[in-house]
Scaffold this motif. Structure first.
Motif, PDB file in Angstrom:
ATOM      1  N   ALA A 250       0.852  -1.193   0.000  1.00  0.00           N
ATOM      2  CA  ALA A 250       0.000   0.000   0.000  1.00  0.00           C
ATOM      3  C   ALA A 250       0.882   1.236   0.000  1.00  0.00           C
ATOM      4  O   ALA A 250       2.096   1.165   0.237  1.00  0.00           O
ATOM      5  CB  ALA A 250      -0.925   0.004   1.216  1.00  0.00           C
ATOM      6  N   LEU A 251       0.258   2.378  -0.279  1.00  0.00           N
ATOM      7  CA  LEU A 251       0.960   3.663  -0.309  1.00  0.00           C
ATOM      8  C   LEU A 251       0.748   4.390   1.013  1.00  0.00           C
ATOM      9  O   LEU A 251      -0.373   4.456   1.526  1.00  0.00           O
ATOM     10  CB  LEU A 251       0.437   4.510  -1.467  1.00  0.00           C
ATOM     11  N   HIS A 252       1.819   4.964   1.549  1.00  0.00           N
ATOM     12  CA  HIS A 252       1.760   5.748   2.783  1.00  0.00           C
ATOM     13  C   HIS A 252       2.516   7.055   2.569  1.00  0.00           C
ATOM     14  O   HIS A 252       3.479   7.106   1.799  1.00  0.00           O
ATOM     15  CB  HIS A 252       2.380   4.975   3.948  1.00  0.00           C
TER      16      HIS A 252
ATOM     17  N   ALA B 295      -1.360  10.519  -9.640  1.00  0.00           N
ATOM     18  CA  ALA B 295      -0.071   9.879  -9.375  1.00  0.00           C
ATOM     19  C   ALA B 295      -0.153   8.982  -8.149  1.00  0.00           C
ATOM     20  O   ALA B 295       0.420   7.887  -8.128  1.00  0.00           O
ATOM     21  CB  ALA B 295       1.011  10.938  -9.196  1.00  0.00           C
ATOM     22  N   SER B 296      -0.868   9.431  -7.119  1.00  0.00           N
ATOM     23  CA  SER B 296      -0.997   8.609  -5.906  1.00  0.00           C
ATOM     24  C   SER B 296      -1.773   7.324  -6.197  1.00  0.00           C
ATOM     25  O   SER B 296      -1.448   6.262  -5.665  1.00  0.00           O
ATOM     26  CB  SER B 296      -1.675   9.407  -4.791  1.00  0.00           C
ATOM     27  N   LYS B 297      -2.770   7.413  -7.061  1.00  0.00           N
ATOM     28  CA  LYS B 297      -3.535   6.216  -7.425  1.00  0.00           C
ATOM     29  C   LYS B 297      -2.669   5.217  -8.188  1.00  0.00           C
ATOM     30  O   LYS B 297      -2.763   4.008  -7.978  1.00  0.00           O
ATOM     31  CB  LYS B 297      -4.769   6.607  -8.255  1.00  0.00           C
ATOM     32  N   ARG B 298      -1.822   5.729  -9.070  1.00  0.00           N
ATOM     33  CA  ARG B 298      -0.937   4.846  -9.832  1.00  0.00           C
ATOM     34  C   ARG B 298       0.041   4.125  -8.899  1.00  0.00           C
ATOM     35  O   ARG B 298       0.303   2.927  -9.052  1.00  0.00           O
ATOM     36  CB  ARG B 298      -0.169   5.655 -10.881  1.00  0.00           C
ATOM     37  N   LEU B 299       0.573   4.858  -7.923  1.00  0.00           N
ATOM     38  CA  LEU B 299       1.495   4.240  -6.967  1.00  0.00           C
ATOM     39  C   LEU B 299       0.780   3.213  -6.095  1.00  0.00           C
ATOM     40  O   LEU B 299       1.329   2.139  -5.808  1.00  0.00           O
ATOM     41  CB  LEU B 299       2.136   5.319  -6.090  1.00  0.00           C
ATOM     42  N   GLN B 300      -0.441   3.530  -5.679  1.00  0.00           N
ATOM     43  CA  GLN B 300      -1.212   2.589  -4.862  1.00  0.00           C
ATOM     44  C   GLN B 300      -1.494   1.299  -5.636  1.00  0.00           C
ATOM     45  O   GLN B 300      -1.345   0.196  -5.101  1.00  0.00           O
ATOM     46  CB  GLN B 300      -2.518   3.242  -4.407  1.00  0.00           C
ATOM     47  N   LEU B 301      -1.878   1.420  -6.886  1.00  0.00           N
ATOM     48  CA  LEU B 301      -2.152   0.240  -7.700  1.00  0.00           C
ATOM     49  C   LEU B 301      -0.891  -0.595  -7.920  1.00  0.00           C
ATOM     50  O   LEU B 301      -0.930  -1.829  -7.873  1.00  0.00           O
ATOM     51  CB  LEU B 301      -2.754   0.662  -9.044  1.00  0.00           C
TER      52      LEU B 301
ATOM     53  N   ALA C  87      -4.540   8.741  -2.622  1.00  0.00           N
ATOM     54  CA  ALA C  87      -4.966   7.349  -2.471  1.00  0.00           C
ATOM     55  C   ALA C  87      -4.202   6.651  -1.362  1.00  0.00           C
ATOM     56  O   ALA C  87      -4.372   5.449  -1.154  1.00  0.00           O
ATOM     57  CB  ALA C  87      -4.762   6.607  -3.799  1.00  0.00           C
ATOM     58  N   ALA C  88      -3.354   7.374  -0.646  1.00  0.00           N
ATOM     59  CA  ALA C  88      -2.538   6.779   0.408  1.00  0.00           C
ATOM     60  C   ALA C  88      -3.396   6.201   1.523  1.00  0.00           C
ATOM     61  O   ALA C  88      -4.423   6.772   1.895  1.00  0.00           O
ATOM     62  CB  ALA C  88      -1.569   7.812   0.973  1.00  0.00           C
ATOM     63  N   ALA C  89      -2.950   5.066   2.063  1.00  0.00           N
ATOM     64  CA  ALA C  89      -3.677   4.428   3.167  1.00  0.00           C
ATOM     65  C   ALA C  89      -3.512   5.204   4.462  1.00  0.00           C
ATOM     66  O   ALA C  89      -4.434   5.259   5.286  1.00  0.00           O
ATOM     67  CB  ALA C  89      -3.189   2.993   3.355  1.00  0.00           C
TER      68      ALA C  89
ATOM     69  N   LEU D 170      -0.953  11.068  13.159  1.00  0.00           N
ATOM     70  CA  LEU D 170      -1.587  10.285  12.091  1.00  0.00           C
ATOM     71  C   LEU D 170      -2.699  11.165  11.536  1.00  0.00           C
ATOM     72  O   LEU D 170      -3.806  11.195  12.061  1.00  0.00           O
ATOM     73  CB  LEU D 170      -2.123   8.972  12.660  1.00  0.00           C
ATOM     74  N   GLU D 171      -2.405  11.903  10.476  1.00  0.00           N
ATOM     75  CA  GLU D 171      -3.333  12.904   9.964  1.00  0.00           C
ATOM     76  C   GLU D 171      -4.435  12.312   9.101  1.00  0.00           C
ATOM     77  O   GLU D 171      -5.489  12.912   8.940  1.00  0.00           O
ATOM     78  CB  GLU D 171      -2.569  13.965   9.165  1.00  0.00           C
ATOM     79  N   ARG D 172      -4.173  11.147   8.542  1.00  0.00           N
ATOM     80  CA  ARG D 172      -5.187  10.491   7.707  1.00  0.00           C
ATOM     81  C   ARG D 172      -4.958   8.992   7.777  1.00  0.00           C
ATOM     82  O   ARG D 172      -3.831   8.523   7.720  1.00  0.00           O
ATOM     83  CB  ARG D 172      -5.065  10.959   6.243  1.00  0.00           C
ATOM     84  N   VAL D 173      -6.043   8.231   7.916  1.00  0.00           N
ATOM     85  CA  VAL D 173      -5.952   6.782   7.895  1.00  0.00           C
ATOM     86  C   VAL D 173      -7.234   6.236   7.293  1.00  0.00           C
ATOM     87  O   VAL D 173      -8.332   6.570   7.725  1.00  0.00           O
ATOM     88  CB  VAL D 173      -5.701   6.195   9.310  1.00  0.00           C
TER      89      VAL D 173
END
Length: 243
Positions: free
Chosen positions: A47-49, A140-146, A172-174, A201-204
């Motif tokens: 996953a992307l973080h 770009a974030s979606k491409r990295l997540q995929l 799209a980061a987790a 942890l600003e977003r999860v």
């Protein structure tokens, strides 16, 4: 064979037939009050973080060591993609990430960093891929997540000197983390105590943002709650922050 084992096996076969990606493992911090806030009990592999440092001081040092400590507890080589070599590598060794495990990719621009990350993420068997950028798009974030999902390799985007406006962009980061320095405990003698960080942890995805004060990574990449906080109730250990 136990009935539950048979059912789990059948579910795995059905998921494979339907093309559903298998659930990847997680990397726990080993600090219950943090792991309990993360789906699965830790940082999800495949996953992307996102990681970012201080806004006011443009200080990325604490965030760099925080990231290095996580990578130290993974197995396999790490590909670190950056615009130019301005990273003080010995600091990562202090957090347990041996320099022999890190391959640096000097890409020259944010665009090339993202391209290098995506290429590295196609190769299963490595521990993680890190990319240092100031800004990047939701696409770009979606491409990295995929790409991370497909290979099972964990991706980290390190948002260097990121301002709140940049972090307000969709992603799209987790998870998204902001790590800033915090005063260490006074020792009563002319010396420095173990570094402390404010970990936000600003977003999860599937959870609620929180923040904690922790002791910085040791030589094995492990963080810890300060001794004064260990026995406090959970409500006093962490503080909710704005999403």
């Amino acid at each position: 064979m136990r009935q539950s084992t048979v059912i789990d096996t059948l579910r795995g076969h059905i998921a494979a037939i339907e093309g559903v990606a298998a659930r990847h493992a997680v990397l726990p911090f080993g600090v219950d009050t943090i792991d309990q806030r993360l789906p699965g009990g830790g940082i999800a592999a495949g996953a992307l973080h996102e990681i970012a440092g201080s806004v006011d001081l443009a200080d990325d040092a604490s965030a760099t060591i925080f990231l290095g400590g996580m990578l130290a507890r993974m197995e396999g080589p790490v590909f670190w993609c950056l615009r130019w070599r301005d990273l003080f590598a010995p600091s990562l060794h202090l957090a347990g990430l041996h320099p022999d495990r890190v391959v640096y990719v000097e890409a020259g621009s944010d665009t090339n960093v993202l391209l290098a990350m995506e290429e590295c993420l196609r190769h299963a068997g490595i521990a993680a891929v890190v990319g240092e950028v100031s800004r990047y798009s939701t696409t770009a974030s979606k491409r990295l997540q995929l790409a991370a999902e497909a290979s099972g390799v964990t991706a980290f985007v390190f948002r260097r000197a990121s301002m709140p406006a940049a972090l307000a962009e969709g992603t799209a980061a987790a998870t998204r983390w902001r790590i800033t320095a915090h005063p260490s405990a006074p020792l009563g003698i002319p010396s420095l105590g173990r570094p402390r960080w404010h970990v936000a942890l600003e977003r999860v995805r599937g959870g609620t943002p929180y923040s904690w004060i922790v002791e910085g990574a040791d030589a094995q990449g492990r963080i810890a709650l300060p001794a004064a906080l260990v026995d406090r109730p959970a409500a006093a250990e962490d503080r909710q922050v704005a999403a």
